[in-house]
Scaffold this active site. Structure first.
Site, PDB file in Angstrom:
ATOM      1  N   HIS A 196       0.918  -1.148   0.080  1.00  0.00           N
ATOM      2  CA  HIS A 196       0.077  -0.036  -0.026  1.00  0.00           C
ATOM      3  C   HIS A 196       0.786   1.057  -0.118  1.00  0.00           C
ATOM      4  O   HIS A 196       0.246   2.433   0.076  1.00  0.00           O
ATOM      5  CB  HIS A 196      -0.934  -0.002   1.267  1.00  0.00           C
ATOM      6  CG  HIS A 196      -1.789  -1.168   1.541  1.00  0.00           C
ATOM      7  ND1 HIS A 196      -1.089  -2.095   2.296  1.00  0.00           N
ATOM      8  CD2 HIS A 196      -2.890  -1.666   0.923  1.00  0.00           C
ATOM      9  CE1 HIS A 196      -2.213  -3.428   2.186  1.00  0.00           C
ATOM     10  NE2 HIS A 196      -3.256  -2.926   1.395  1.00  0.00           N
TER      11      HIS A 196
ATOM     12  N   ASP B 118      33.443 -31.757  13.136  1.00  0.00           N
ATOM     13  CA  ASP B 118      33.425 -33.131  12.475  1.00  0.00           C
ATOM     14  C   ASP B 118      34.574 -33.189  11.388  1.00  0.00           C
ATOM     15  O   ASP B 118      34.443 -32.686  10.321  1.00  0.00           O
ATOM     16  CB  ASP B 118      32.216 -33.518  11.798  1.00  0.00           C
ATOM     17  CG  ASP B 118      32.156 -34.957  11.239  1.00  0.00           C
ATOM     18  OD1 ASP B 118      33.084 -35.434  11.285  1.00  0.00           O
ATOM     19  OD2 ASP B 118      31.171 -35.339  11.219  1.00  0.00           O
TER      20      ASP B 118
ATOM     21  N   HIS C  84      34.449 -37.221   9.198  1.00  0.00           N
ATOM     22  CA  HIS C  84      33.863 -37.786   8.058  1.00  0.00           C
ATOM     23  C   HIS C  84      34.683 -37.597   6.836  1.00  0.00           C
ATOM     24  O   HIS C  84      34.407 -38.139   5.646  1.00  0.00           O
ATOM     25  CB  HIS C  84      32.238 -37.087   7.951  1.00  0.00           C
ATOM     26  CG  HIS C  84      32.342 -35.758   7.414  1.00  0.00           C
ATOM     27  ND1 HIS C  84      33.216 -34.540   8.079  1.00  0.00           N
ATOM     28  CD2 HIS C  84      32.164 -35.389   5.840  1.00  0.00           C
ATOM     29  CE1 HIS C  84      32.974 -33.408   7.375  1.00  0.00           C
ATOM     30  NE2 HIS C  84      32.520 -33.877   6.070  1.00  0.00           N
TER      31      HIS C  84
ATOM     32  N   HIS D 227      34.341 -37.983   1.913  1.00  0.00           N
ATOM     33  CA  HIS D 227      34.824 -37.202   0.668  1.00  0.00           C
ATOM     34  C   HIS D 227      35.789 -37.958   0.000  1.00  0.00           C
ATOM     35  O   HIS D 227      36.499 -37.343  -1.083  1.00  0.00           O
ATOM     36  CB  HIS D 227      35.346 -36.019   1.220  1.00  0.00           C
ATOM     37  CG  HIS D 227      34.370 -35.067   1.886  1.00  0.00           C
ATOM     38  ND1 HIS D 227      33.175 -34.743   1.181  1.00  0.00           N
ATOM     39  CD2 HIS D 227      34.129 -34.419   3.071  1.00  0.00           C
ATOM     40  CE1 HIS D 227      32.512 -34.061   2.202  1.00  0.00           C
ATOM     41  NE2 HIS D 227      33.106 -33.622   3.235  1.00  0.00           N
TER      42      HIS D 227
ATOM     43  N   ASP E 215      28.193 -34.050   1.729  1.00  0.00           N
ATOM     44  CA  ASP E 215      27.822 -33.682   3.020  1.00  0.00           C
ATOM     45  C   ASP E 215      26.247 -33.453   3.033  1.00  0.00           C
ATOM     46  O   ASP E 215      25.586 -34.141   3.797  1.00  0.00           O
ATOM     47  CB  ASP E 215      28.152 -32.101   3.460  1.00  0.00           C
ATOM     48  CG  ASP E 215      29.725 -32.261   3.700  1.00  0.00           C
ATOM     49  OD1 ASP E 215      30.179 -33.277   4.131  1.00  0.00           O
ATOM     50  OD2 ASP E 215      30.320 -31.050   3.492  1.00  0.00           O
TER      51      ASP E 215
HETATM   52  S1  FES Z   1       1.803  -0.721   3.342  1.00  0.00           S
HETATM   53 FE1  FES Z   1       0.333  -2.112   3.558  1.00  0.00          FE
HETATM   54  S2  FES Z   1       1.421  -3.752   4.109  1.00  0.00           S
HETATM   55 FE2  FES Z   1       2.976  -2.396   3.581  1.00  0.00          FE
HETATM   56 FE   LIG Z   2      32.233 -32.625   4.692  1.00  0.00          FE
END
Ligand code: FES
Ligand SMILES: [Fe+2]
Length: 443
Positions: free
Chosen positions: A103, A205, A208, A213, A357
Site C-alpha cells: 500500500h 567433524d 567424516h 569425501h 555432505d
Molecule cells: S503498506 Fe500495507 S502492508 Fe505495507
Molecule cells: Fe564435509
C-alpha cells in the site's frame, strides 16, 4: 513441556534424534536459541556506500541491513507494520528510501516510517509515524568487517559471546593486511535437513572427511593414486580441535600455508605475502588455524575452501543455506578467479564436497521419519574424557586431536543451556563452575 535433559546429555555424549525432527523443539529453538544469540548479518564489503542494503535472516525473521549516511549500519525487521509485507523485496542494492509494495508506506534508510499515502483522507491524520516503524535489531556489533546482531538485550556483549573463538575467527577475518571481501552475491539453496547437522559438522567433524569425501578427492584430482594418498594424509595428519561457548574449530597441523591447492596464481600470491600473514597472526597460528568452524548457532566457514555460510533454519526438516566466497581484498584478478572456481568445484550446490555432505544430512533426515529411529539415542562420545587443555598455547579448551566430538558436545551443551530457559547470567555462572570442575579434573 519439553525436558531438555531428555533431548541431549552432552556430558555423556548422547543425542536424542528428536531434536532434529520435533516441531515443538523447533519452535522453542526460534525463541530460545535464535532470538537470544548473536547472528551473522552482513560483511562490510556488501555495504560499500551510504544507502547500500542487503537482506539477511535471523532464523526465519527477514531483516534489512542498511548503511547509513554517517557510515554506521542499522538493521531492522523487514516487515511493514501495516499488514506485514516485506518492506524491501530486493536481495541487495543501493536505495534512498524503501517503499512497501502493498500500500505504499515509505521508510527512510534508518527504518523510520516517513510516508503514509493518503494520510489525511484515509487516516484522518491520526496516525503517528514514529510509532509504526519496523522493529529495529536493537544490538549490532562490528567485528573485523563482520556485522552480527541480536534481538536480546540481555545477551552478553559480542566479545564475551565469542570468547576464545575470537582467536580462531580472527585467523580468518584478520589474516590479510587489506582484509577480506566477499565475491558479490550469495549462493542460496535449500537442503532437506535440520540446520544442526550442518552447524555441528562445521563445528566439530573432521572425522567424516577421509570417508565421506574420498570420491570427491578422486573427482578433483586427475591422479588415480590420489585417494589413497589423501586418505592416508587425512588419517595420519595430527590436528587440534577447539570448543568454547558453543563454538568450535578444528584443523590439521599443516607443514606450511602453501601450497593452498586452489591454483598457481593464488599460491604465488600467498607465498609473496607469507611474511605479512605470519606477522599478523604469528607463524603457528597462520599455518595451523585453517580448518572447519562454526560460531554458535549457525554461522560457519571453511578456511581452506574460502566459503562462509549461514544455515538458516526452515522448520525442523529443512534449512536454507546462504553461502559466500571470500577472498583477500586486493588479490590479483586471476587469483580471485581461481578461488571462485575452486569454491564452485568444492563447496557450492553442485560442489563435490558439498553434495557429499548434503547427501549424508538429507539421508539422516529421511531415516528419522521412522518412529523407532527418532527414539533411538545417538553416540557423540568421540574423545569423551580425553579432552586436553591449552594445547600448544592455543586459547580455550583445545584437545590434541582433530578427530574428536568435544566441540559437538560443547555446541549441544550451549544449545541445552539456552533451550532450558536459563538466563545468560545463569549460563555464565554455570560456565565458570564447569571450568573450575574441568581444572580440577585436568590440572
Ligand atoms: S503498506 Fe500495507 S502492508 Fe505495507
Ligand atoms: Fe564435509
Amino acid at each position: 513441556m519439553i525436558d531438555v535433559s531428555e533431548l541431549v546429555r552432552p556430558d555423556e555424549g548422547l543425542i536424542n534424534p528428536s531434536i532434529y525432527t520435533d516441531p515443538e523443539v523447533y519452535e522453542l529453538e526460534l525463541e530460545r536459541i535464535f532470538a537470544r544469540s548473536w547472528l551473522f548479518l552482513a560483511h562490510d564489503s556488501q555495504l560499500p556506500k551510504a544507502g547500500s542494503f542487503v537482506q539477511a535472516y535471523m532464523a526465519e525473521d527477514p531483516v534489512l541491513v542498511v548503511r547509513q549516511r554517517d557510515g554506521s549500519v542499522k538493521a531492522f525487521l523487514n516487515q511493514c507494520r501495516h499488514r506485514g509485507m516485506r518492506i524491501c523485496r530486493t536481495d541487495e542494492g543501493v536505495a534512498r528510501a524503501f517503499t512497501c509494495s502493498y500500500h505504499g508506506w515509505g521508510y527512510n534508510l534508518a527504518g523510520e516510517l516517513v510516508n503514509v499515502p493518503m494520510r489525511e483522507r484515509a487516516y484522518h491524520n491520526e496516525i503517528d509515524p514514529a510509532e509504526w516503524g519496523p522493529r529495529p535489531v536493537p544490538r549490532l556489533h562490528h567485528h573485523r568487517g563482520f556485522y552480527f546482531g541480536t534481538w536480546d538485550e540481555e545477551a552478553p556483549p559480542f566479545d564475551a559471546y565469542l570468547g576464545d573463538m575470537a582467536w580462531y575467527f580472527d585467523a580468518m577475518a584478520d589474516r590479510y593486511d587489506e582484509g577480506l571481501t566477499l565475491v558479490p552475491g550469495a549462493t542460496k539453496w535449500v537442503i532437506d535437513c535440520n540446520w544442526k547437522f550442518a552447524a555441528e559438522q562445521f563445528c566439530s567433524d573432521m572425522y567424516h572427511v577421509p570417508f565421506s569425501h574420498a570420491s570427491a578427492f578422486t573427482a578433483l584430482v586427475d591422479d588415480p593414486g590420489v585417494v589413497a594418498r589423501m586418505t592416508e594424509a587425512q588419517l595420519t595428519q595430527p590436528g587440534r580441535q577447539f570448543s568454547g561457548n558453543g563454538h568450535g574449530s578444528g584443523f590439521g597441523l599443516r607443514p606450511d600455508i602453501v601450497p593452498h591447492q586452489v591454483g598457481p596464481e593464488f599460491d604465488a600470491w600467498l607465498t609473496a605475502n607469507r611474511e605479512r600473514i605470519h606477522g599478523r597472526l604469528g607463524e603457528q597460528r597462520a599455518r595451523n588455524v585453517h580448518g572447519h568452524n562454526t560460531v554458535f548457532p549457525n554461522f560457519s566457514w571453511l578456511d581452506i575452501n574460502n566459503t562462509m555460510r549461514v544455515w538458516h533454519p526452515r522448520g525442523p526438516g529443512q534449512m536454507e543455506v546462504w553461502a559466500w566466497t571470500y577472498v583477500p581484498k586486493g588479490a590479483p584478478e586471476e587469483a580471485v578467479r581461481e578461488i571462485r572456481q575452486a569454491t564452485i568445484r568444492t563447496f557450492s550446490p553442485a560442489g563435490v564436497f558439498e553434495t557429499d555432505d548434503g547427501e549424508n544430512w538429507t539421508e539422516i533426515q529421511q531415516v528419522l521419519r521412522g518412529h523407532m529411529a527418532r527414539r533411538t539415542l545417538l553416540n557423540a562420545r568421540m574423545g569423551l574424557g580425553h579432552e586436553k587443555h591449552g594445547t600448544d598455547g592455543m586459547p580455550g579448551q583445545v584437545t590434541d586431536d582433530m578427530y574428536s566430538e568435544m566441540a559437538a558436545r560443547g555446541m549441544y551443551r550451549r544449545w541445552a543451556d539456552l533451550m532450558s530457559g536459563l538466563t545468560w547470567q545463569q549460563i555464565a555462572e554455570l560456565d565458570r563452575s564447569r571450568q573450575r570442575e574441568e581444572e580440577v579434573r585436568t590440572p
